[in-house]
Write a protein that holds these residues in place. Structure first.
Motif, PDB file in Angstrom:
ATOM      1  N   GLY A   7      11.667 178.610 -29.485  1.00 21.65           N
ATOM      2  CA  GLY A   7      11.726 178.030 -28.251  1.00 21.65           C
ATOM      3  C   GLY A   7      13.101 178.943 -27.492  1.00 21.65           C
ATOM      4  O   GLY A   7      13.776 179.604 -28.008  1.00 21.65           O
ATOM      5  N   ASP A   8      13.230 178.748 -26.275  1.00 22.80           N
ATOM      6  CA  ASP A   8      14.280 179.640 -25.404  1.00 22.80           C
ATOM      7  C   ASP A   8      15.391 178.467 -25.202  1.00 22.80           C
ATOM      8  O   ASP A   8      15.269 177.616 -24.319  1.00 22.80           O
ATOM      9  N   ASP A   9      16.400 178.761 -25.883  1.00 24.31           N
ATOM     10  CA  ASP A   9      17.314 177.578 -25.764  1.00 24.31           C
ATOM     11  C   ASP A   9      18.730 178.069 -26.205  1.00 24.31           C
ATOM     12  O   ASP A   9      18.751 179.143 -26.917  1.00 24.31           O
ATOM     13  N   TRP A  10      19.917 177.695 -25.725  1.00 28.12           N
ATOM     14  CA  TRP A  10      21.219 177.986 -26.007  1.00 28.12           C
ATOM     15  C   TRP A  10      21.645 177.539 -27.254  1.00 28.12           C
ATOM     16  O   TRP A  10      21.130 176.622 -27.861  1.00 28.12           O
ATOM     17  N   THR A  11      22.816 178.257 -27.915  1.00 29.75           N
ATOM     18  CA  THR A  11      23.207 178.054 -29.237  1.00 29.75           C
ATOM     19  C   THR A  11      24.665 177.814 -29.382  1.00 29.75           C
ATOM     20  O   THR A  11      25.288 177.503 -30.454  1.00 29.75           O
ATOM     21  N   CYS A  12      25.569 178.188 -28.131  1.00 27.44           N
ATOM     22  CA  CYS A  12      26.968 178.080 -28.366  1.00 27.44           C
ATOM     23  C   CYS A  12      27.307 177.933 -26.946  1.00 27.44           C
ATOM     24  O   CYS A  12      27.001 178.051 -25.875  1.00 27.44           O
ATOM     25  N   ILE A  13      28.756 177.409 -26.983  1.00 31.12           N
ATOM     26  CA  ILE A  13      29.382 176.996 -25.598  1.00 31.12           C
ATOM     27  C   ILE A  13      29.706 178.263 -24.867  1.00 31.12           C
ATOM     28  O   ILE A  13      29.641 178.238 -23.701  1.00 31.12           O
ATOM     29  N   SER A  14      29.707 179.354 -25.454  1.00 28.27           N
ATOM     30  CA  SER A  14      30.088 180.513 -24.592  1.00 28.27           C
ATOM     31  C   SER A  14      29.025 181.106 -23.851  1.00 28.27           C
ATOM     32  O   SER A  14      28.892 182.030 -23.010  1.00 28.27           O
ATOM     33  N   GLU A  15      27.649 180.347 -24.135  1.00 19.31           N
ATOM     34  CA  GLU A  15      26.579 180.625 -23.216  1.00 19.31           C
ATOM     35  C   GLU A  15      26.413 179.878 -21.990  1.00 19.31           C
ATOM     36  O   GLU A  15      25.394 179.945 -21.178  1.00 19.31           O
ATOM     37  N   ILE A  16      27.573 179.275 -21.571  1.00 20.11           N
ATOM     38  CA  ILE A  16      27.288 178.186 -20.359  1.00 20.11           C
ATOM     39  C   ILE A  16      27.444 179.435 -19.360  1.00 20.11           C
ATOM     40  O   ILE A  16      28.157 180.207 -19.208  1.00 20.11           O
ATOM     41  N   GLY A  17      26.645 179.088 -18.318  1.00 15.14           N
ATOM     42  CA  GLY A  17      26.432 180.007 -17.178  1.00 15.14           C
ATOM     43  C   GLY A  17      25.145 180.946 -17.177  1.00 15.14           C
ATOM     44  O   GLY A  17      24.709 181.414 -16.188  1.00 15.14           O
ATOM     45  N   GLN A  23      16.613 177.543 -16.726  1.00 15.20           N
ATOM     46  CA  GLN A  23      17.361 176.572 -16.336  1.00 15.20           C
ATOM     47  C   GLN A  23      18.782 177.097 -16.739  1.00 15.20           C
ATOM     48  O   GLN A  23      18.826 177.382 -17.702  1.00 15.20           O
ATOM     49  N   VAL A  24      19.854 176.938 -15.716  1.00 16.40           N
ATOM     50  CA  VAL A  24      21.126 177.283 -16.008  1.00 16.40           C
ATOM     51  C   VAL A  24      22.011 176.305 -16.784  1.00 16.40           C
ATOM     52  O   VAL A  24      21.971 175.249 -16.579  1.00 16.40           O
ATOM     53  N   LEU A  25      22.463 176.650 -17.961  1.00 18.79           N
ATOM     54  CA  LEU A  25      23.529 175.965 -18.714  1.00 18.79           C
ATOM     55  C   LEU A  25      24.746 175.684 -18.047  1.00 18.79           C
ATOM     56  O   LEU A  25      25.559 176.780 -17.924  1.00 18.79           O
ATOM     57  N   THR A  26      24.792 174.592 -17.609  1.00 21.24           N
ATOM     58  CA  THR A  26      26.125 174.223 -16.977  1.00 21.24           C
ATOM     59  C   THR A  26      27.177 173.404 -17.919  1.00 21.24           C
ATOM     60  O   THR A  26      26.716 173.026 -19.112  1.00 21.24           O
ATOM     61  N   ARG A  27      28.354 173.544 -17.654  1.00 18.58           N
ATOM     62  CA  ARG A  27      29.215 172.761 -18.151  1.00 18.58           C
ATOM     63  C   ARG A  27      29.013 171.388 -18.441  1.00 18.58           C
ATOM     64  O   ARG A  27      29.074 170.801 -19.587  1.00 18.58           O
ATOM     65  N   GLU A  28      28.505 170.569 -17.699  1.00 18.17           N
ATOM     66  CA  GLU A  28      28.046 169.312 -17.732  1.00 18.17           C
ATOM     67  C   GLU A  28      27.121 169.125 -18.609  1.00 18.17           C
ATOM     68  O   GLU A  28      27.267 168.287 -19.411  1.00 18.17           O
ATOM     69  N   ARG A  29      26.279 170.049 -18.568  1.00 19.21           N
ATOM     70  CA  ARG A  29      25.061 169.818 -19.689  1.00 19.21           C
ATOM     71  C   ARG A  29      25.393 170.039 -20.824  1.00 19.21           C
ATOM     72  O   ARG A  29      24.995 169.195 -21.939  1.00 19.21           O
ATOM     73  N   TYR A  30      26.294 171.160 -21.131  1.00 19.63           N
ATOM     74  CA  TYR A  30      26.822 171.377 -22.472  1.00 19.63           C
ATOM     75  C   TYR A  30      27.412 170.021 -22.988  1.00 19.63           C
ATOM     76  O   TYR A  30      27.267 169.576 -23.893  1.00 19.63           O
ATOM     77  N   GLN A  41      27.484 167.038 -22.299  1.00 24.61           N
ATOM     78  CA  GLN A  41      26.117 165.932 -22.464  1.00 24.61           C
ATOM     79  C   GLN A  41      25.646 166.052 -23.926  1.00 24.61           C
ATOM     80  O   GLN A  41      25.583 165.097 -24.702  1.00 24.61           O
ATOM     81  N   VAL A  42      25.291 167.296 -24.330  1.00 24.59           N
ATOM     82  CA  VAL A  42      24.577 167.537 -25.453  1.00 24.59           C
ATOM     83  C   VAL A  42      25.920 167.281 -26.597  1.00 24.59           C
ATOM     84  O   VAL A  42      25.540 166.609 -27.723  1.00 24.59           O
ATOM     85  N   GLU A  43      26.807 167.880 -26.500  1.00 28.38           N
ATOM     86  CA  GLU A  43      28.037 167.911 -27.356  1.00 28.38           C
ATOM     87  C   GLU A  43      28.461 166.445 -27.732  1.00 28.38           C
ATOM     88  O   GLU A  43      28.542 165.867 -28.904  1.00 28.38           O
ATOM     89  N   ALA A  44      28.509 165.506 -26.392  1.00 34.91           N
ATOM     90  CA  ALA A  44      28.695 164.228 -26.682  1.00 34.91           C
ATOM     91  C   ALA A  44      27.610 163.464 -27.651  1.00 34.91           C
ATOM     92  O   ALA A  44      27.991 162.546 -28.403  1.00 34.91           O
ATOM     93  N   ALA A  45      26.412 163.864 -27.406  1.00 35.31           N
ATOM     94  CA  ALA A  45      25.282 163.271 -28.229  1.00 35.31           C
ATOM     95  C   ALA A  45      25.488 163.454 -29.605  1.00 35.31           C
ATOM     96  O   ALA A  45      25.271 162.778 -30.594  1.00 35.31           O
ATOM     97  N   TYR A  46      26.026 164.610 -30.103  1.00 36.74           N
ATOM     98  CA  TYR A  46      25.993 165.062 -31.419  1.00 36.74           C
ATOM     99  C   TYR A  46      27.349 164.192 -31.899  1.00 36.74           C
ATOM    100  O   TYR A  46      27.118 163.735 -33.109  1.00 36.74           O
ATOM    101  N   LEU A  47      28.347 164.142 -31.247  1.00 32.56           N
ATOM    102  CA  LEU A  47      29.551 163.477 -31.779  1.00 32.56           C
ATOM    103  C   LEU A  47      29.096 162.128 -31.951  1.00 32.56           C
ATOM    104  O   LEU A  47      29.530 161.444 -32.963  1.00 32.56           O
TER     105      LEU A  47
END
Length: 344
Positions: A24-34, A40-47, A49-55
């Motif tokens: 699939g077409d998906d991001w893999t790291c925080i440096s890909e924000i934007g 869809q643009v990977l926003t800081r807010e979306r990042y 949200q996902v990080e919080a789900a992992y934690l």
């Protein structure tokens, strides 16, 4: 026993090919924000949200496993080590955790462990396994993969993980699992080992350079002398460190001495060795502090020689102790005499 093994990701298993690779077409790291993924643009807010789900997923698995405290295992610094706060700006749970205390076996609270997971997800300069021996472990892999093992089936954590929008795959062995590796059979740095170090110091008639590796990519030198010098060095070593006693005290900086040092370094760089590089020691002229450098090529050597000429003494040694006849290598055992650290 860690009989229950899980892979936790944000990647839909239906978007994998026959070999299991995500297509699939998906991001893999925080440096890909934007950047844009799947339209869809990977926003800081979306990042976040996902990080919080992992934690939250790690927390849920740990709680269902009955875990409130974790041990750091196989710690690694991804950037140059600097003393002081390990994770500045990561919240109160890690405010008391210093970089110089980031060693194998260091106990941390679950809250601090979650902040370490956050840093690893962000690829922010540190990595480790987190475990409660025989009951729980968590490992962050590349590309935002998370692996969790437990002595419990953790059915509630699995269900809640799905509700968080994550995909929890069961019976999945982590590629970073220590049990998949054949550990190097290092000897214990017991009383017999230190007696051999003392004998080696006596035979060489001077200071013995001892290199301590207490986290991956993190070394520091000690100079061992007979008598109280050995006790002083032993008291300063980090728990579970890998220690190597080399032969050959550092040489005083002079034209002839620097010529000898340069020749030794070039021989080590050109040697047919299983481990490439040179371990270097510089003793500061003003403070007496010992500096460690790791050289990989002639350019590194040229820059290092410029710095060494301003020092009081310096020395060069092989990366792998087997390349120096008579060198001694051991790992500090725990108080029960068992060697638990894994240095691969």
């Amino acid at each position: 026993m860690l009989d229950y093994r899980f892979r936790v990701t944000k990647y839909d298993p239906r978007l994998r090919n026959e070999s299991g690779a995500f297509i699939g077409d998906d991001w893999t790291c925080i440096s890909e924000i934007g950047q844009v993924f799947d339209g869809q643009v990977l926003t800081r807010e979306r990042y976040e949200q996902v990080e919080a789900a992992y934690l939250k997923a790690v927390e849920l698995f740990a709680q269902e496993s009955g875990i409130t405290e974790l041990a750091v295992r196989t710690p690694l610094f991804g950037r140059d080590f600097a003393p002081g706060p390990l994770l500045p700006g990561y919240g109160p749970a890690t405010s008391g955790l210093l970089a110089e205390e980031f060693y194998d076996g260091r106990q941390v609270s679950l809250a601090a462990g979650l902040e370490l997971v956050r840093a690893m997800l962000r690829e922010d300069g540190v990595w480790c396994r987190l475990e409660a021996e025989g009951r729980f472990s968590a490992e962050v892999g590349w590309d935002y993969y998370l692996y969790v093992n437990s002595h419990q089936p953790c059915s509630q954590a699995v269900d809640q993980g799905h509700r968080l929008g994550l995909f929890v795959e069961e019976d999945f062995i982590s590629p970073y699992d220590l049990d998949l590796e054949d550990p190097t059979p290092y000897r214990s740095a017991d009383e017999r080992f230190w007696a051999e170090v003392e004998l080696l110091a006596a035979q060489t008639g001077g200071e013995l350079p001892l290199l301590e590796m207490w986290a991956y990519n993190t070394w520091r030198w000690h100079l061992v002398t007979l008598g109280t010098g050995i006790a002083r060095v032993r008291a300063a070593l980090k728990p579970r460190a890998l220690v190597t006693a080399f032969i050959g005290a550092p040489l005083e900086v002079s034209d002839s001495g620097m010529g000898e040092i340069a020749e030794q370094a070039r021989l080590l760089l050109d040697a047919d060795s299983s481990v490439v590089g040179v371990m270097c020691l510089i003793e500061d002229r003003d403070t007496g502090r010992l500096r460690h450098d790791y050289l990989l090529d002639d350019d590194d050597l040229s820059a290092w020689l410029d710095a060494a000429r301003k020092a009081d003494r310096c020395g060069v040694y092989p990366v792998d102790a087997v390349d120096q006849l008579g060198a001694l290598v051991a790992v500090l055992p725990d108080e029960d005499g068992i060697v638990r650290a894994r240095w691969e």
